[in-house]
Scaffold this active site. Structure first.
Site, PDB file in Angstrom:
ATOM      1  CE1 TYR A  20       1.007  -0.306   4.421  1.00 45.68           C
ATOM      2  CE2 TYR A  20      -0.233   1.754   4.469  1.00 45.68           C
ATOM      3  CZ  TYR A  20       0.637   0.866   5.074  1.00 45.68           C
ATOM      4  OH  TYR A  20       1.141   1.147   6.307  1.00 45.68           O
ATOM      5  NE  ARG A  71       6.823   4.370   0.842  1.00 49.03           N
ATOM      6  CZ  ARG A  71       6.528   5.109   1.918  1.00 49.03           C
ATOM      7  NH1 ARG A  71       7.467   5.394   2.801  1.00 49.03           N
ATOM      8  NH2 ARG A  71       5.308   5.563   2.107  1.00 49.03           N
ATOM      9  NE  ARG A 131      -6.272 -19.409   2.921  1.00 49.84           N
ATOM     10  CZ  ARG A 131      -5.239 -19.951   3.552  1.00 49.84           C
ATOM     11  NH1 ARG A 131      -4.837 -21.160   3.221  1.00 49.84           N
ATOM     12  NH2 ARG A 131      -4.607 -19.285   4.498  1.00 49.84           N
ATOM     13  CG  HIS A 170       0.428 -20.636   1.943  1.00 46.37           C
ATOM     14  ND1 HIS A 170      -0.684 -21.404   2.189  1.00 46.37           N
ATOM     15  CD2 HIS A 170       0.742 -20.053   3.123  1.00 46.37           C
ATOM     16  CE1 HIS A 170      -1.029 -21.287   3.454  1.00 46.37           C
ATOM     17  NE2 HIS A 170      -0.189 -20.469   4.050  1.00 46.37           N
ATOM     18  CE  LYS A 222       2.909   3.143   3.316  1.00 46.27           C
ATOM     19  NZ  LYS A 222       3.055   3.206   4.775  1.00 46.27           N
ATOM     20  CD  GLU A 234       9.863   1.570  10.591  1.00 47.38           C
ATOM     21  OE1 GLU A 234       9.671   2.575   9.885  1.00 47.38           O
ATOM     22  OE2 GLU A 234       9.817   0.410  10.129  1.00 47.38           O
ATOM     23  CG  LEU A 280       8.145   2.345   4.875  1.00 52.65           C
ATOM     24  CD1 LEU A 280       8.080   1.214   3.846  1.00 52.65           C
ATOM     25  CD2 LEU A 280       6.756   2.902   5.121  1.00 52.65           C
TER      26      LEU A 280
HETATM   27  N1  PLP Z   1       7.434   3.586   9.081  1.00 48.21           N
HETATM   28  C1  PLP Z   1       6.291   2.863   9.052  1.00 48.21           C
HETATM   29  C2  PLP Z   1       6.282   1.490   9.631  1.00 48.21           C
HETATM   30  C3  PLP Z   1       5.137   3.425   8.466  1.00 48.21           C
HETATM   31  O1  PLP Z   1       3.991   2.705   8.419  1.00 48.21           O
HETATM   32  C4  PLP Z   1       5.177   4.746   7.951  1.00 48.21           C
HETATM   33  C5  PLP Z   1       3.999   5.373   7.344  1.00 48.21           C
HETATM   34  O2  PLP Z   1       2.917   4.906   7.407  1.00 48.21           O
HETATM   35  C6  PLP Z   1       6.388   5.451   8.014  1.00 48.21           C
HETATM   36  C7  PLP Z   1       7.499   4.837   8.579  1.00 48.21           C
HETATM   37  C8  PLP Z   1       6.503   6.852   7.481  1.00 48.21           C
HETATM   38  O3  PLP Z   1       6.476   6.842   6.069  1.00 48.21           O
HETATM   39  P1  PLP Z   1       5.967   8.122   5.259  1.00 48.21           P
HETATM   40  O4  PLP Z   1       6.788   9.275   5.721  1.00 48.21           O
HETATM   41  O5  PLP Z   1       6.239   7.770   3.837  1.00 48.21           O
HETATM   42  O6  PLP Z   1       4.527   8.286   5.567  1.00 48.21           O
END
Ligand code: PLP
Length: 282
Positions: free
Chosen positions: A31, A50, A98, A100, A147, A180, A205
């Site tokens: 997403y 991304r 279904r 995997h 993501k 994070e 991320l």
């Molecule tokens: N880290 C994670 C796990 C996230 O889910 C997000 C955003 O949803 C971010 C960092 C920040 O990313 P962005 O600045 O692109 O929103």
């Protein structure tokens, strides 16, 4: 509210996703989230890049040109009649019996776009007071750079934060470092005024907001180090903050109930937030 579902514009509550969609069965998808201000998609190119990277890592082929996707994003926004909004795009591997493993005969990936209002006032008010974070073990997989829509550890971490009366959870790896937040990147400002955030790798991320802040810091000649930091270092830091499309730059004033510095939002976080907002106008 109107959603885009595989080429159609439907009410958000319309039955539109199939039971055998691999997004539903396996969280087999990715997403993106865009912040929209006055109808403009912020860092559109960065989010698109991304998205493509995430899709590529999972070998999902986006069945749409950039131009067509762009039209779908803008048309969904238009139909929701919102200027300040959050736009969610989800792409799953598609619908298949279904199993995997990937479908033997490739299926068409599912594309869903939803929009929700993103009023400025509540976020601005939160930035005035700052937020509290809690810490919790980072129990995620080893590809946090993707993501993915598979967000269970993030869900559990955010729920723990909510139950503790905090806004965000900082995830701590086996080495005691902050990787994070559950839905944001983590930052501190050292006593020497150096901005510190974890380097992009497969354990975080790489936030588009994070990347923008790095550009702002470079343009303003601020000192910045991309390196790991611990909770102890954050607690003795001059400032702490988080970054994300939804929160932009959001000061962190407490960690596990202990104050960061004097427990008030930091000045550098405030200045970065202003620079960030100013960039939105341009
Ligand atoms: N880290 C994670 C796990 C996230 O889910 C997000 C955003 O949803 C971010 C960092 C920040 O990313 P962005 O600045 O692109 O929103």
């Amino acid at each position: 509210r109107i959603a885009y579902v595989n080429g159609r514009y439907l009410p958000i509550d319309a039955p539109a996703v199939q039971i055998e969609d691999r997004g539903f069965q396996f969280s087999d998808g990715v997403y993106e989230v865009w912040l929209v201000r006055d109808g403009n998609f912020l860092d559109h190119a960065g989010h698109l890049a991304r998205l493509k990277r995430s899709l590529g890592e999972l070998r999902i082929d986006l069945p749409m040109s950039d131009a067509a996707l762009d039209i779908a994003l803008r048309e969904t926004l238009r139909r929701n009649r919102l200027g300040d909004a959050l736009v969610y795009l989800q792409v799953t591997r598609g619908v298949s019996k279904r199993d995997h493993a990937f479908p033997v005969k490739p299926v068409r990936p599912s594309i869903i776009i939803t929009i929700r209002p993103a009023p400025r006032a509540p976020v601005a008010a939160r930035a005035e007071t700052g937020i509290g974070v809690i810490t919790t073990d980072d129990i995620r997989w080893k590809r946090c750079d993707i993501k993915s829509i598979s967000l269970l550890p993030n869900v559990l971490a955010k729920q723990a934060a909510r139950e503790a009366g905090a806004f965000e959870a900082w995830l701590i790896n086996a080495g005691g470092e902050v990787t994070e937040g559950s839905s944001s990147n983590a930052w501190i400002v050292t006593g020497e005024g150096v901005l510190v955030t974890r380097p992009a790798g497969d354990d975080i991320l790489n936030g588009i907001t994070r990347q923008r802040i790095i550009r702002i810091a470079a343009a303003q000649g601020l000192r910045l180090e991309e390196r790991a930091f611990t909770v102890e270092e954050a607690l003795s830091a001059r400032e702490a903050f988080i970054s994300s499309a939804t929160s932009m730059v959001m000061p962190v004033v407490s960690i596990d109930g202990r104050p960061v510095a004097n427990g008030a939002p930091g000045s550098l976080a405030g200045a970065l937030r202003e620079s960030y907002e100013a960039g939105l106008e341009g």
